[in-house]
Design an enzyme around this catalytic site. Structure first.
Site, PDB file in Angstrom:
ATOM      1  N   SER A  14     -13.914  34.185   2.654  1.00 28.82           N
ATOM      2  CA  SER A  14     -14.036  34.771   3.988  1.00 28.82           C
ATOM      3  C   SER A  14     -12.727  34.529   4.733  1.00 28.82           C
ATOM      4  O   SER A  14     -12.079  33.502   4.540  1.00 28.82           O
ATOM      5  CB  SER A  14     -15.188  34.090   4.718  1.00 28.82           C
ATOM      6  OG  SER A  14     -15.025  34.206   6.103  1.00 28.82           O
ATOM      7  N   SER A  15     -12.351  35.472   5.598  1.00 24.64           N
ATOM      8  CA  SER A  15     -11.050  35.350   6.280  1.00 24.64           C
ATOM      9  C   SER A  15     -10.987  34.163   7.238  1.00 24.64           C
ATOM     10  O   SER A  15      -9.909  33.735   7.630  1.00 24.64           O
ATOM     11  CB  SER A  15     -10.728  36.635   7.043  1.00 24.64           C
ATOM     12  OG  SER A  15     -11.733  36.892   7.996  1.00 24.64           O
ATOM     13  N   CYS A  16     -12.162  33.597   7.585  1.00 19.72           N
ATOM     14  CA  CYS A  16     -12.172  32.476   8.538  1.00 19.72           C
ATOM     15  C   CYS A  16     -11.686  31.177   7.895  1.00 19.72           C
ATOM     16  O   CYS A  16     -11.634  30.145   8.549  1.00 19.72           O
ATOM     17  CB  CYS A  16     -13.570  32.275   9.110  1.00 19.72           C
ATOM     18  SG  CYS A  16     -14.728  31.633   7.899  1.00 19.72           S
ATOM     19  N   TYR A  30     -18.170  25.368   6.760  1.00 19.83           N
ATOM     20  CA  TYR A  30     -18.272  26.593   5.969  1.00 19.83           C
ATOM     21  C   TYR A  30     -16.941  26.882   5.261  1.00 19.83           C
ATOM     22  O   TYR A  30     -16.901  27.163   4.060  1.00 19.83           O
ATOM     23  CB  TYR A  30     -18.652  27.758   6.889  1.00 19.83           C
ATOM     24  CG  TYR A  30     -18.754  29.093   6.187  1.00 19.83           C
ATOM     25  CD1 TYR A  30     -19.886  29.406   5.437  1.00 19.83           C
ATOM     26  CD2 TYR A  30     -17.751  30.043   6.292  1.00 19.83           C
ATOM     27  CE1 TYR A  30     -20.000  30.632   4.804  1.00 19.83           C
ATOM     28  CE2 TYR A  30     -17.849  31.266   5.657  1.00 19.83           C
ATOM     29  CZ  TYR A  30     -18.978  31.558   4.907  1.00 19.83           C
ATOM     30  OH  TYR A  30     -19.082  32.775   4.281  1.00 19.83           O
ATOM     31  N   LYS A  52     -15.935  27.104   1.205  1.00 18.02           N
ATOM     32  CA  LYS A  52     -15.350  28.316   0.627  1.00 18.02           C
ATOM     33  C   LYS A  52     -14.005  28.006  -0.059  1.00 18.02           C
ATOM     34  O   LYS A  52     -13.706  28.537  -1.129  1.00 18.02           O
ATOM     35  CB  LYS A  52     -15.166  29.389   1.704  1.00 18.02           C
ATOM     36  CG  LYS A  52     -16.470  30.070   2.100  1.00 18.02           C
ATOM     37  CD  LYS A  52     -17.007  30.910   0.949  1.00 18.02           C
ATOM     38  CE  LYS A  52     -18.284  31.648   1.267  1.00 18.02           C
ATOM     39  NZ  LYS A  52     -18.817  32.335   0.076  1.00 18.02           N
ATOM     40  N   HIS A  73     -22.292  38.865  14.677  1.00 14.37           N
ATOM     41  CA  HIS A  73     -20.860  38.957  14.952  1.00 14.37           C
ATOM     42  C   HIS A  73     -20.583  40.030  16.000  1.00 14.37           C
ATOM     43  O   HIS A  73     -21.482  40.764  16.398  1.00 14.37           O
ATOM     44  CB  HIS A  73     -20.108  39.216  13.657  1.00 14.37           C
ATOM     45  CG  HIS A  73     -20.160  38.053  12.721  1.00 14.37           C
ATOM     46  ND1 HIS A  73     -20.842  38.093  11.523  1.00 14.37           N
ATOM     47  CD2 HIS A  73     -19.659  36.801  12.822  1.00 14.37           C
ATOM     48  CE1 HIS A  73     -20.741  36.914  10.920  1.00 14.37           C
ATOM     49  NE2 HIS A  73     -20.033  36.113  11.693  1.00 14.37           N
TER      50      HIS A  73
END
Length: 317
Positions: free
Chosen positions: A108-110, A137, A141, A180
């Site tokens: 995920s880009s986060c 999280y 990842k 979101h």
């Protein structure tokens, strides 16, 4: 990946796994393996190993994760870290044990550093501290990505990782508290239209810029990479285009056909000014997104309306 290959999609009920499943079915893949979380607890190593021994999947799309908004991420920090670590570890280890031909891990880009330069390049991973609220999280990842690299280095496994940008589309989460920004706007404009509310309030100044990708475009990219990419380095998947929250709100307003006004509550926080992915790598491999934002939002809104209709029906029966 042959049309009769055994393909396991972990997380097929989520927006991403669901889109990958639809894509593979459309392409004529005949042997897609799925289990609901009720049938198989991916946090349980013994269960996962038994499942892999029984089904022996040749190709694995690891799209299962415990997900939530900022509030959930920050409140259930132990669960987010533990559950996501276990899911990744169990599946990646079992895929190696049962000699799967290839595995794709979805990040995920986060997970990029909070203050990484824009646009975000693949090699910026682990170059700085993470955003504190969703650190559990993100750490899980990152561990998944590193597991794929380690099993490749030590055992020669063809395990690859991809990094999607903000996603929206069929089967999105429209929960009022932890959805979101894009699904939240769709819901808010729709409800304002239903209730003839004269003004919709959007948090912040409307200036921050965000990138969005339609979930079926992501699925298309995932299958493309499963067929064409065997590299060690992760691959960003995005549109490479961003727009301001103000512009986004205008598009949603137009798609929903809301007639009222938009106002910005500048007392509310804006978050990061910009979060754009560098997608030159996937472009150079020969893939580009095809669903532009306005069309994608129209498709997502149609899916939202179907969901509303089903839940209304359920209430009446």
């Amino acid at each position: 990946m042959e049309l009769k290959s055994r393909i396991y999609i972990a997380g097929h009920r989520g927006m991403v796994g669901g889109a990958i499943k639809r894509k593979l079915e459309t392409m004529g893949y005949q042997h897609i393996i799925t289990r609901t979380s009720g049938e198989l607890d991916l946090r349980d190593q013994q269960n996962v190993q038994s499942f892999f021994a029984e089904e022996r999947p040749e190709y694995v799309f690891l799209a299962a994760a415990k997900v939530g908004g900022i509030h959930a991420n920050n409140t259930y920090r132990a669960e987010f870290l533990y559950d996501n670590l276990m899911i990744a570890s169990n599946i990646i280890h079992a895929a190696w044990q049962q000699q799967a031909k290839k595995l794709m891990f979805l990040g995920s880009s986060c997970i990029y550093p909070k203050l990484a330069p824009q646009p975000l390049r693949e090699d910026y991973l682990l170059t700085g501290p993470l955003e504190a609220t969703n650190e559990p999280y993100a750490i899980a990842k990152i561990a998944g990505i590193k597991l794929c690299e380690a099993y490749r280095d030590q055992y020669g496994c063809n395990f690859i990782s991809v990094m999607p940008t903000n996603l929206y589309g069929i089967g999105d989460n429209y929960h009022p508290e932890n959805s979101h920004v894009l699904p939240a706007l769709i819901r808010r404009f729709h409800e304002a239209k239903q209730n003839n509310t004269p003004v919709v309030t959007v948090w912040g100044t409307g200036k921050p810029k965000r990138e969005f990708l339609y979930s079926d475009d992501l699925a298309d990219a995932c299958v493309f990479l499963m067929l064409n990419y065997d590299g060690r380095e992760l691959v960003n998947i995005g549109s490479g285009e961003d727009l301001s929250i103000r512009e986004l709100a205008e598009i949603v307003k137009e798609v929903v056909c809301y007639e009222g006004d938009i106002e910005f509550d500048t007392s509310k926080p804006d978050g990061t000014p910009r979060k754009l992915m560098d997608v030159s790598k996937i472009h150079s491999l020969g893939w580009k997104h095809s669903v532009d934002l306005k069309r994608g939002i129209a498709l997502a809104y149609g899916d939202f309306l179907k969901g509303q209709y089903h839940s209304m029906n359920a209430m009446h029966h």
